[in-house]
Scaffold this motif. Sequence first.
Motif, short mmCIF file in Angstrom:
data_model
loop_
_atom_site.label_atom_id
_atom_site.label_comp_id
_atom_site.label_asym_id
_atom_site.label_seq_id
_atom_site.Cartn_x
_atom_site.Cartn_y
_atom_site.Cartn_z
N HIS A 86 42.97 -56.37 27.74
CA HIS A 86 41.96 -55.63 26.94
C HIS A 86 41.90 -56.28 25.55
CE1 HIS A 86 40.32 -51.43 25.60
NE2 HIS A 86 40.10 -52.30 24.61
N HIS A 88 38.87 -57.67 22.31
CA HIS A 88 37.49 -57.78 21.81
C HIS A 88 37.48 -58.99 20.87
CE1 HIS A 88 36.70 -53.23 22.44
NE2 HIS A 88 38.03 -53.29 22.43
N LYS A 155 35.81 -58.51 25.86
CA LYS A 155 34.66 -57.61 26.01
C LYS A 155 33.50 -58.03 25.11
CE LYS A 155 37.94 -53.82 26.56
NZ LYS A 155 37.87 -53.59 27.99
N HIS A 256 37.28 -46.90 27.79
CA HIS A 256 37.99 -46.60 26.54
C HIS A 256 38.16 -45.07 26.54
CE1 HIS A 256 37.11 -50.63 25.14
NE2 HIS A 256 37.80 -50.40 24.04
N HIS A 278 43.73 -47.00 26.18
CA HIS A 278 44.02 -46.26 24.92
C HIS A 278 44.98 -45.10 25.24
CE1 HIS A 278 41.96 -48.00 21.52
NE2 HIS A 278 40.86 -48.13 22.22
N ASP A 329 44.30 -55.08 22.70
CA ASP A 329 43.07 -54.52 22.12
C ASP A 329 42.59 -55.35 20.93
OD1 ASP A 329 40.95 -52.76 21.90
OD2 ASP A 329 42.04 -51.29 20.69
FE FE Z 1 39.22 -51.67 22.88
#
Ligand code: FE
Length: 422
Positions: A86, A88, A155, A256, A278, A329
């Motif tokens: 995960h 970004h 992502k 999420h 999360h 994340d």
């Molecule tokens: Fe995220």
Amino acid sequence: MKAIRMMEEIKLIGPFKQLLTMEVLPLKGPLTDSQLLIIDDAGILVSNGKVMATGNYATLKKEHPSAECHELKGDHVCLPGFVDAHTHICFGGSRANDYALRNSGKTYLEIAKSGGGIWDTVTQTRKANIEELTKSTSKLANRHLKTGVTTLEVKSGYGLSIKEEVKMLVAIQEANKVIPSDIIATCLAAHMFPKDFKGSKKDYLEELSTTLLPKLKESNLTHRVDAFIEESAFSPTEIAPYFETAKSMGFDITVHADQFTPGGSQVAVDFGAISADHLEASTDTEIQLLAQSDTIATALPGASLGLGCNFTPARRLLDAGATVAIASDHNPGSAPMGDLLTQAAILGAFEKLSNAEVLAGITVRAAAALGLQDRGKLTKGLLADFSLFHTDNYQEILYNQGNLKPCMVWKEGNLVYNKHKA
Ligand code: FE
Ligand code: NIG
């Protein structure tokens, strides 16, 4: 650059003081360190980028006298390449100011409401072209590689229009072509409701369903769809028709979920999502729900560290019988650090996780969170992705809380990072 693989010699790499294969571990529930399969004085035999065998180095050498030997000096521990399920890391700009504001007392959601937060990164990302985004994404992926991450999910979600989401996914695809590690792309067009969209939330999600998803299917840019379920983004009811369409088109769903308020994990389970990520706000109800499902619970300690809030209840999730993966994340807002090993080690200390639980969370269980069966453990026939750490005891790796970095990283049997030559 990903090379075209020719018929290759058999390679023998080792000896390693210890090799942790991460094989034969159950996917769900708690793990003890005694369940780890550890081979002493080990070697790994590689052919065509895949593991041919693991075992005692001297024995493998005797059995394969013609193998090209990569003989190492000193003590090394070998682990499967880490999988960061995960991130970004495709974005423009920086949110250092948000971080300063949060540390002066403003909350993540307050900053988002006053025009900062995710929308700020959307504005910066829209200004960047494909080449710029490809370059910055590759740069960050290569930073992850040096910490042992050989596969990472990236992502979209900072484009928030059909054109800009496609632009991001093309940049992610281009980055994947020029880096040694593998990127698994995910469409996060439902990250928040775009402020400049002419219409309602429902209209936006309908446009994604009717225009973006078919485009993604056709172009093969991703097979995964994510959404942020939260008051500031989309409610379970709003997201349902979008997920229904995505699912019927064959996309894997990931969510999420339960970051600030519970609710998202119920959606994840209802739609058979591959993972719910999360979960900092999950209560016993959500923990039980996830444990009784096949949806993998992905803890994101980087977001807790970035926002200064509580960790995902990883211990309780494991004890209830859930599969727990751990991911960084890495993003410009809530999780700017982006060091998976450090974060996983810290989560382990706070949540009282065994070495086996933490290491499985960033290898074999993380691969499962991406639906990847070909990696995450060092087994015959799987990808020869692995990292070497300069130590004689695997426990030192988490004990050093991320400060003991790999000295070498191998991807599909090729040495792609060597600390001594960097
Ligand atoms: Fe995220
Ligand atoms: O996973 N929570 C929503 N999305 C990201 C943060 C994105 C951002 O702040 O830019 C997350 O924490």
